[in-house]
Design a protein around this motif. Structure first.
Motif, PDB file in Angstrom:
ATOM      1  N   HIS A 256       0.831  -1.212   0.000  1.00 29.00           N
ATOM      2  CA  HIS A 256       0.000   0.000   0.000  1.00 29.00           C
ATOM      3  C   HIS A 256       0.862   1.257   0.000  1.00 29.00           C
ATOM      4  O   HIS A 256       0.551   2.234  -0.691  1.00 29.00           O
ATOM      5  N   GLU A 257       1.934   1.252   0.786  1.00 30.20           N
ATOM      6  CA  GLU A 257       2.788   2.436   0.873  1.00 30.20           C
ATOM      7  C   GLU A 257       3.365   2.792  -0.497  1.00 30.20           C
ATOM      8  O   GLU A 257       3.354   3.953  -0.915  1.00 30.20           O
ATOM      9  N   LYS A 258       3.842   1.789  -1.220  1.00 28.24           N
ATOM     10  CA  LYS A 258       4.383   2.035  -2.552  1.00 28.24           C
ATOM     11  C   LYS A 258       3.292   2.535  -3.496  1.00 28.24           C
ATOM     12  O   LYS A 258       3.509   3.447  -4.302  1.00 28.24           O
ATOM     13  N   LEU A 259       2.106   1.941  -3.380  1.00 32.61           N
ATOM     14  CA  LEU A 259       0.993   2.341  -4.235  1.00 32.61           C
ATOM     15  C   LEU A 259       0.582   3.788  -3.964  1.00 32.61           C
ATOM     16  O   LEU A 259       0.383   4.584  -4.899  1.00 32.61           O
ATOM     17  N   PHE A 260       0.467   4.152  -2.702  1.00 32.94           N
ATOM     18  CA  PHE A 260       0.008   5.497  -2.356  1.00 32.94           C
ATOM     19  C   PHE A 260       1.033   6.572  -2.757  1.00 32.94           C
ATOM     20  O   PHE A 260       0.654   7.648  -3.220  1.00 32.94           O
ATOM     21  N   THR A 261       2.312   6.278  -2.583  1.00 35.81           N
ATOM     22  CA  THR A 261       3.330   7.248  -3.005  1.00 35.81           C
ATOM     23  C   THR A 261       3.337   7.388  -4.527  1.00 35.81           C
ATOM     24  O   THR A 261       3.476   8.501  -5.058  1.00 35.81           O
ATOM     25  N   ASN A 262       3.155   6.282  -5.227  1.00 39.89           N
ATOM     26  CA  ASN A 262       3.067   6.334  -6.685  1.00 39.89           C
ATOM     27  C   ASN A 262       1.840   7.131  -7.130  1.00 39.89           C
ATOM     28  O   ASN A 262       1.895   7.886  -8.114  1.00 39.89           O
ATOM     29  N   THR A 263       0.734   6.974  -6.398  1.00 43.20           N
ATOM     30  CA  THR A 263      -0.480   7.726  -6.702  1.00 43.20           C
ATOM     31  C   THR A 263      -0.238   9.225  -6.530  1.00 43.20           C
ATOM     32  O   THR A 263      -0.666  10.039  -7.357  1.00 43.20           O
ATOM     33  N   CYS A 264       0.468   9.600  -5.460  1.00 43.86           N
ATOM     34  CA  CYS A 264       0.816  11.018  -5.255  1.00 43.86           C
ATOM     35  C   CYS A 264       1.641  11.560  -6.421  1.00 43.86           C
ATOM     36  O   CYS A 264       1.395  12.673  -6.917  1.00 43.86           O
ATOM     37  N   GLU A 265       2.610  10.792  -6.847  1.00 43.18           N
ATOM     38  CA  GLU A 265       3.461  11.218  -7.952  1.00 43.18           C
ATOM     39  C   GLU A 265       2.650  11.395  -9.229  1.00 43.18           C
ATOM     40  O   GLU A 265       2.840  12.373  -9.977  1.00 43.18           O
ATOM     41  N   ASN A 266       1.718  10.465  -9.491  1.00 43.09           N
ATOM     42  CA  ASN A 266       0.889  10.560 -10.695  1.00 43.09           C
ATOM     43  C   ASN A 266      -0.030  11.777 -10.655  1.00 43.09           C
ATOM     44  O   ASN A 266      -0.215  12.463 -11.663  1.00 43.09           O
ATOM     45  N   ILE A 267      -0.611  12.036  -9.483  1.00 43.06           N
ATOM     46  CA  ILE A 267      -1.498  13.192  -9.352  1.00 43.06           C
ATOM     47  C   ILE A 267      -0.718  14.482  -9.543  1.00 43.06           C
ATOM     48  O   ILE A 267      -1.177  15.416 -10.219  1.00 43.06           O
ATOM     49  N   SER A 268       0.465  14.544  -8.962  1.00 38.97           N
ATOM     50  CA  SER A 268       1.298  15.734  -9.107  1.00 38.97           C
ATOM     51  C   SER A 268       1.691  15.952 -10.565  1.00 38.97           C
ATOM     52  O   SER A 268       1.631  17.072 -11.081  1.00 38.97           O
ATOM     53  N   ALA A 269       2.081  14.873 -11.242  1.00 38.73           N
ATOM     54  CA  ALA A 269       2.489  14.971 -12.644  1.00 38.73           C
ATOM     55  C   ALA A 269       1.325  15.397 -13.539  1.00 38.73           C
ATOM     56  O   ALA A 269       1.531  16.065 -14.563  1.00 38.73           O
ATOM     57  N   ALA A 270       0.101  15.017 -13.148  1.00 40.13           N
ATOM     58  CA  ALA A 270      -1.076  15.367 -13.945  1.00 40.13           C
ATOM     59  C   ALA A 270      -1.588  16.765 -13.629  1.00 40.13           C
ATOM     60  O   ALA A 270      -2.557  17.228 -14.243  1.00 40.13           O
TER      61      ALA A 270
END
Length: 400
Positions: A274-288
């Motif tokens: 979950h931790e890896k998924l949530f940090t990746n989600t943050c990165e994707n939202i920021s990039a978008a």
């Protein structure tokens, strides 16, 4: 529903070839040719819909699932059954189904990597259809599911996927009469980030190319697979629609049998995933470019939920590590971050619980209030019966 003229001509040509060895000529006007039996002969070179089902030790269930596929009023489909090297007779059952209907395509998962995500992605690689529906091996579709979905996608060329409501059942359809969740006008990305999971794996129909653009399922995730795919679609801004029709059924027992929810919030390997998924989600939202205030609040709550899961496992070190991501992504005011650090320290020592509770109540509600009153609880709406509900207007993931 009767087959159309083009489908009839295709069936007639194939039956005519078969009739060469028959003593009597075939009566092409016989009404029996407008049956499911004839539809099973209509196997286009490129089916329009690919149904992908991962299987593992489900020899007792796929026949019921495939029965719901074989009963479809829309014949232009293929069903890919991807067996994850089961230890029971799952593959044998699937092959028997394939012998009876060539649209069923069973095959073994390739390579050493295993799991439902790997099987789904391999099914996606093999898929020939313009559209894709994921169907787990213990779930069911209503008879008109594909017919309705394809018709709606054909009239919604700008939509990359469409979503339908799901009904839960334990042993037979109707024994629970409860929805997976309800559709609202709220921002769907915010609902997912708040763990108010709006729809499940089989709720959408996808354009195949949209799924491939998203990269399919993350194969390294231990759980939250559908959450990850759907949030990526929402973050990417793919246009979609929501239709309140109930056309699919998810098997979910009252006692939680065969479910992974308890494991997902307790086992260390799942929490690390979950931790890896949530940090990746943050990165994707920021990039978008979608890191607005409301999204930051919900992401803060997501990491706080995960930190609390670690605290329940009596691991304050991991809880603190998870909470640091909030500061790294600048998701909340520094005061809230420092208060979270204090709460973790207090709760790890099982002391000052009242202080921790008081501090949390001063935070925005999305920090510490998750899910919704409708998730796994909303009754099926008797006003909009299965298969006849009105359609909604298209929605965009970027809508607020």
């Amino acid at each position: 529903a009767c087959i159309n003229d083009d489908q009839r001509r295709l069936a007639v040509n194939r039956l005519r070839n078969l009739s060469l060895s028959m003593p009597e000529p075939i009566d092409w006007t016989d009404s029996r040719f407008d049956t499911v039996m004839v539809k099973s002969l209509i196997i286009p070179a490129v089916p329009r819909v690919s149904i992908i089902t991962p299987c593992y030790n489900r020899g007792h269930l796929p026949s019921a699932t495939l029965d719901s596929v074989l009963a479809q009023t829309y014949p232009d489909w293929e069903a890919l059954l991807v067996d994850d090297h089961s230890q029971d007779n799952t593959l044998e059952v699937a092959r028997k189904l394939s012998a009876a209907d060539r649209r069923v395509r069973p095959f073994l998962r390739r390579g050493d990597r295993k799991g439902a995500n790997v099987c789904r992605n391999q099914g996606l690689e093999e898929a020939r259809g313009e559209f894709v529906v994921f169907l787990d091996s213990d779930d069911l579709l209503s008879p008109s599911c594909l017919e309705r979905r394809v018709a709606r996608m054909d009239t919604s060329p700008d939509c990359q996927y469409g979503v339908y409501r799901t009904e839960l059942f334990a042993d037979r359809i109707g024994d629970r009469a409860v929805l997976w969740n309800v559709f609202t006008d709220a921002n769907d990305l915010h609902r997912f980030l708040n763990l108010d999971i709006v729809w499940c794996t089989m709720s959408p129909i996808w354009r195949r190319e949209a799924l491939r653009q998203l990269g399919g399922f993350h194969e390294n995730l231990l759980s939250f697979q559908d959450w990850a795919l759907h949030t990526r679609a929402l973050i990417a801004g793919l246009q979609y629609y929501k239709d309140p029709t109930v056309d699919n059924f998810c098997r979910h027992r009252h006692d939680g049998a065969d479910q992974i929810s308890a494991v997902s919030v307790s086992r260390a390997d799942h929490l690390e995933s979950h931790e890896k998924l949530f940090t990746n989600t943050c990165e994707n939202i920021s990039a978008a470019g979608k890191m607005d205030r409301e999204t930051r609040i919900r992401l803060t709550g997501l990491f706080w939920w995960l930190a609390r899961c670690w605290l329940k496992n009596r691991d304050s070190h991991q809880a603190a590590q998870v909470w640091r991501h909030v500061a790294a992504f600048n998701l909340c005011p520094r005061r809230h971050y420092l208060e979270g650090c204090l709460i973790i320290r207090c709760l790890s020592r099982r002391s000052e619980g009242r202080i921790a509770q008081t501090v949390q109540w001063s935070w925005p509600k999305p920090y510490h209030e998750f899910g919704s009153t409708s998730f796994f609880k909303a009754p099926v709406d008797p006003v909009s019966p299965t298969g006849t509900a009105p359609e909604t207007q298209s929605a965009r993931a970027s809508a607020s």
